[in-house]
Write a protein that holds these residues in place. Structure first.
Motif, PDB file in Angstrom:
ATOM      1  N   HIS A   9      90.801  57.466  26.502  1.00 52.82           N
ATOM      2  CA  HIS A   9      91.965  58.086  27.152  1.00 52.82           C
ATOM      3  C   HIS A   9      92.244  57.455  28.517  1.00 52.82           C
ATOM      4  O   HIS A   9      93.382  57.387  28.948  1.00 52.82           O
ATOM      5  CB  HIS A   9      91.787  59.600  27.277  1.00 52.82           C
ATOM      6  N   GLY A  12      94.822  54.487  28.969  1.00 53.66           N
ATOM      7  CA  GLY A  12      96.252  54.723  29.082  1.00 53.66           C
ATOM      8  C   GLY A  12      96.758  55.046  30.471  1.00 53.66           C
ATOM      9  O   GLY A  12      97.958  55.264  30.661  1.00 53.66           O
ATOM     10  N   THR A  36      88.524  63.259  23.910  1.00 51.46           N
ATOM     11  CA  THR A  36      89.916  63.637  24.165  1.00 51.46           C
ATOM     12  C   THR A  36      90.771  62.371  24.156  1.00 51.46           C
ATOM     13  O   THR A  36      91.158  61.872  25.211  1.00 51.46           O
ATOM     14  CB  THR A  36      90.044  64.350  25.524  1.00 51.46           C
ATOM     15  N   GLU A  38      93.869  61.716  23.255  1.00 55.24           N
ATOM     16  CA  GLU A  38      95.272  61.780  23.639  1.00 55.24           C
ATOM     17  C   GLU A  38      95.423  62.206  25.085  1.00 55.24           C
ATOM     18  O   GLU A  38      94.716  63.088  25.565  1.00 55.24           O
ATOM     19  CB  GLU A  38      96.043  62.740  22.727  1.00 55.24           C
ATOM     20  N   ARG A  39      96.355  61.570  25.768  1.00 52.14           N
ATOM     21  CA  ARG A  39      96.661  61.912  27.156  1.00 52.14           C
ATOM     22  C   ARG A  39      97.784  62.949  27.154  1.00 52.14           C
ATOM     23  O   ARG A  39      98.898  62.654  26.756  1.00 52.14           O
ATOM     24  CB  ARG A  39      97.079  60.662  27.917  1.00 52.14           C
ATOM     25  N   GLU A  40      97.453  64.150  27.611  1.00 54.51           N
ATOM     26  CA  GLU A  40      98.447  65.219  27.628  1.00 54.51           C
ATOM     27  C   GLU A  40      99.560  64.889  28.620  1.00 54.51           C
ATOM     28  O   GLU A  40      99.281  64.444  29.739  1.00 54.51           O
ATOM     29  CB  GLU A  40      97.761  66.529  28.010  1.00 54.51           C
ATOM     30  N   ASP A  42     101.595  62.406  28.637  1.00 50.90           N
ATOM     31  CA  ASP A  42     101.697  60.984  28.973  1.00 50.90           C
ATOM     32  C   ASP A  42     101.969  60.160  27.713  1.00 50.90           C
ATOM     33  O   ASP A  42     101.075  59.505  27.184  1.00 50.90           O
ATOM     34  CB  ASP A  42     100.422  60.503  29.667  1.00 50.90           C
ATOM     35  N   GLU A  43     103.193  60.208  27.255  1.00 49.79           N
ATOM     36  CA  GLU A  43     103.552  59.477  26.036  1.00 49.79           C
ATOM     37  C   GLU A  43     103.418  57.968  26.208  1.00 49.79           C
ATOM     38  O   GLU A  43     103.029  57.260  25.282  1.00 49.79           O
ATOM     39  CB  GLU A  43     104.966  59.849  25.583  1.00 49.79           C
ATOM     40  N   ASN A  46      99.745  57.189  25.837  1.00 53.55           N
ATOM     41  CA  ASN A  46      99.342  57.315  24.435  1.00 53.55           C
ATOM     42  C   ASN A  46      99.866  56.148  23.602  1.00 53.55           C
ATOM     43  O   ASN A  46      99.150  55.627  22.733  1.00 53.55           O
ATOM     44  CB  ASN A  46      99.842  58.640  23.855  1.00 53.55           C
ATOM     45  N   ILE A  49      97.651  53.106  24.281  1.00 54.77           N
ATOM     46  CA  ILE A  49      96.372  53.223  23.581  1.00 54.77           C
ATOM     47  C   ILE A  49      96.547  52.896  22.100  1.00 54.77           C
ATOM     48  O   ILE A  49      95.781  52.121  21.531  1.00 54.77           O
ATOM     49  CB  ILE A  49      95.768  54.626  23.765  1.00 54.77           C
ATOM     50  N   GLU A  50      97.556  53.463  21.478  1.00 62.13           N
ATOM     51  CA  GLU A  50      97.764  53.211  20.042  1.00 62.13           C
ATOM     52  C   GLU A  50      98.096  51.737  19.789  1.00 62.13           C
ATOM     53  O   GLU A  50      97.629  51.148  18.819  1.00 62.13           O
ATOM     54  CB  GLU A  50      98.854  54.105  19.484  1.00 62.13           C
ATOM     55  N   SER A  55      95.669  53.640  15.621  1.00 65.97           N
ATOM     56  CA  SER A  55      95.786  55.093  15.507  1.00 65.97           C
ATOM     57  C   SER A  55      94.400  55.722  15.309  1.00 65.97           C
ATOM     58  O   SER A  55      93.424  55.037  15.009  1.00 65.97           O
ATOM     59  CB  SER A  55      96.698  55.453  14.332  1.00 65.97           C
TER      60      SER A  55
END
Length: 75
Positions: A9, A12, A36, A38-40, A42-43, A46, A49-50, A55
């Motif tokens: 995470h 990102g 964790t 996914e970064r809440e 923070d699209e 994310n 990262i992907e 994925s």
């Protein structure tokens, strides 16, 4: 070559995106680890990262770990 990012995470974050963009492009095998991933809220993080790690391929939820006796419940 295998590149492993622990606590993926953090990859990102804005400063890491700036520093690391393109550095792993030539590495075919990449693995990101995190409780964790996914970064809440923070699209952009994310998406970065992907794009760089791929994925999520396996998810082991906290509830499953408690049910399986690996973790103890905590209030």
């Amino acid at each position: 070559t295998l590149l492993i990012h622990d606590e993926v995470h953090a990859l990102g974050s804005p400063s890491n995106r700036e520093k690391l963009d393109g550095l792993s492009d030539a590495i075919s095998y990449r693995l990101g680890l995190s409780a964790t991933p996914e970064r809440e809220y923070d699209e952009d993080g994310n998406a970065f990262i992907e794009e760089h790690e791929g994925s999520i391929v396996y998810r082991y939820e906290l509830a499953n770990a408690i049910e399986d006796g690996i973790l103890a419940p905590f209030n």
